[in-house]
Design an enzyme around this catalytic site. Sequence first.
Site, short mmCIF file in Angstrom:
data_model
loop_
_atom_site.label_atom_id
_atom_site.label_comp_id
_atom_site.label_asym_id
_atom_site.label_seq_id
_atom_site.Cartn_x
_atom_site.Cartn_y
_atom_site.Cartn_z
N HIS A 189 91.78 89.40 56.48
CA HIS A 189 91.42 90.64 57.56
C HIS A 189 91.82 90.69 58.98
O HIS A 189 91.60 91.52 59.44
CB HIS A 189 90.03 90.90 56.78
N GLU A 431 93.51 95.46 41.63
CA GLU A 431 93.32 94.52 42.24
C GLU A 431 92.96 92.86 41.65
O GLU A 431 93.25 91.87 42.08
CB GLU A 431 93.14 94.07 44.09
N ASP A 455 94.45 91.14 46.85
CA ASP A 455 93.73 90.11 46.25
C ASP A 455 94.40 90.02 44.85
O ASP A 455 94.32 89.14 44.34
CB ASP A 455 92.81 91.25 46.04
N CYS A 502 97.86 100.07 48.18
CA CYS A 502 97.12 100.06 50.34
C CYS A 502 97.19 98.26 50.01
O CYS A 502 96.49 98.39 51.32
CB CYS A 502 96.23 101.00 50.05
C1 PEP Z 1 94.34 94.22 48.98
O1 PEP Z 1 92.69 93.19 48.10
O2 PEP Z 1 94.88 94.02 48.76
C2 PEP Z 1 93.54 95.44 49.59
C3 PEP Z 1 93.48 96.39 49.92
O3 PEP Z 1 91.91 95.11 49.81
P1 PEP Z 1 91.26 94.29 50.95
O4 PEP Z 1 92.73 93.77 51.72
O5 PEP Z 1 90.28 94.63 52.10
O6 PEP Z 1 90.66 93.41 49.92
MG MG Z 2 91.68 94.10 48.50
#
Ligand code: PEP
Ligand code: MG
Length: 571
Positions: A189, A431, A455, A502
């Site tokens: 993140h 995910e 994920d 996403c």
């Molecule tokens: C993902 O897992 O691709 C996602 C967009 O969520 P995060 O990166 O916040 O886990």
């Molecule tokens: Mg995720």
Amino acid sequence: MTFLNGIAASNGIAIAKAYRLVEPDLSFEKKTVDDAKLEIQRFHSALEQSKSELSAIRDRARVDLGQDKAAIFEAHLLVLSDPELIAPIEDKISSENVNAEHALKETADMFIMMFEQMDNEYMKERAADIRDVTKRVLSHLLGVHVVNPSMIAEEVIIIAEDLTPSDTAQLNRQFVKGFTTDIGGRTSHSAIMARSMEIPAVVGTKTATEEINNGDLVIVDGLKGQVHINPTPEVVEEYHRIHKEYEAQKAEWAKLVNEPTLSEDGHHVELAANIGTPKDLKGVIENGGEGVGLYRTEFLYMGREQLPTEDEQFDAYKSVLQGMGGKPVVVRTLDIGGDKELPYLNLPKEMNPFLGFRAIRLCLEEQEIFRTQLRALLRASSFGNLKIMFPMIATLDEFRAAKAVLNEEKDKLVSEGQIVSDKIELGIMVEIPSTAILADQFAKEVDFFSIGTNDLIQYTMAADRMNQRVAYLYQPYSPSILRLVKMVIDAAHAEGKWAGMCGEMAGDETAIPLLLGLGLDEFSMSATSILKARSQIRKLSRKRMQELAQEVLNMSTTAEVVEAVKAAAKM
Ligand code: PEP
Ligand code: MG
């Protein structure tokens, strides 16, 4: 001159002096002292140094960050003058003839334990204050430097072992020109946030904190994933040239800000942005985002000491919906856990946080937290085009349970006379492989899918997204991942629903031709990737990409897929 190889986490070039954000070594040994009076004097001199340092920090915080943020340093100053803490330390030094470090640590630990056991949030916060202050005084006793990233006031490159998402959120973009870390992957993140903040970053260098000293001249090459330490003037000059070229390229892309995203043969896809806070909207508009495809609401809950209220959340959601002026906004409900912690929830440490009690699992258990968020969202829904999605759905039962909670809150609000939009679409993040495999069943009940590849790839490959030693398994172009993505898109389309993505894969230039060919409807990415993606898609034939997608699904390795994409998409 040396350079380190890492993972290119956020595009761009940064050249500045290194600022090490490394926890100092505050270890010491218990010692007997001959002269207790002298030791008490040494303790007082460390106290005075800490006070003058804190006063300076507080004054600067008042100017740069506001009275609110400065209050914490005020509280620390009070602790430093509190006789209830100081006197027992002095007593311990004189009665036991021990060194100041030992007397300070033992006394402070006793108070910290006492406050932490109290069933009162205010007192628990005092424990945190004492812990911070003790660290500062100890650092003066030991003569080591304590770091404070929010107080940086010159252009620097941050060197850290790791940065948590909340560390990253506190970085001041004006002064922090780039960062590099020992650990982390492209989808950790802090890397994702670096991209949305447009701070060039290289993560997973393994040894940056060993090799780089405070004040070294550092180049962060976020395009190639390299970090240069004390480069020669020729290398610096070369990087100034690369930086200029990159800026010129960005200026070219910027011409597409108001253009639609059409493939060469006229097929439209939606390019949306991932955001973490309402502040990120500016970047979405400037980069021509056609919507918000992922609003990671957990950042509203981070960097603070208690849960946000329903009204605070309502204000944030309303401002994003209004700011997007009727364009779609997909808000993801709380996804805490994994690498995003909320210390004030006091959740037990887990062996495998990414496989543990996170996201929807936590929300269905801690329903008050979930219901507060849903109420805030429903109340905000009439201010724009809201879509709600649940994270980390593994079973249909979870989706149905979450939907039932949402409907209960909706009915309550309506019976209270609140206006709630009746056009809110309800979707899920895909995910977890179980959900991708069962997408045909989910598609009958959800309004849309958004594929979370960060994920989905870590779970399919069983490779922790934070661990740079297994980063080679982050393979978005692997036929295994592409087959899962295809299953999800096809399942959505069979039921007349839409499918978006996403995860970071959606903004990846090698993946984009394939996703266009597989029929993805919405691509949601860091705002700063949108214009580049639009420029790329406008040069691609959708028909040719459909053929390419068919071909690669039958390939056996990532390398073969990459080669085929490069040839077909003329990269
Ligand atoms: C993902 O897992 O691709 C996602 C967009 O969520 P995060 O990166 O916040 O886990
Ligand atoms: Mg995720």
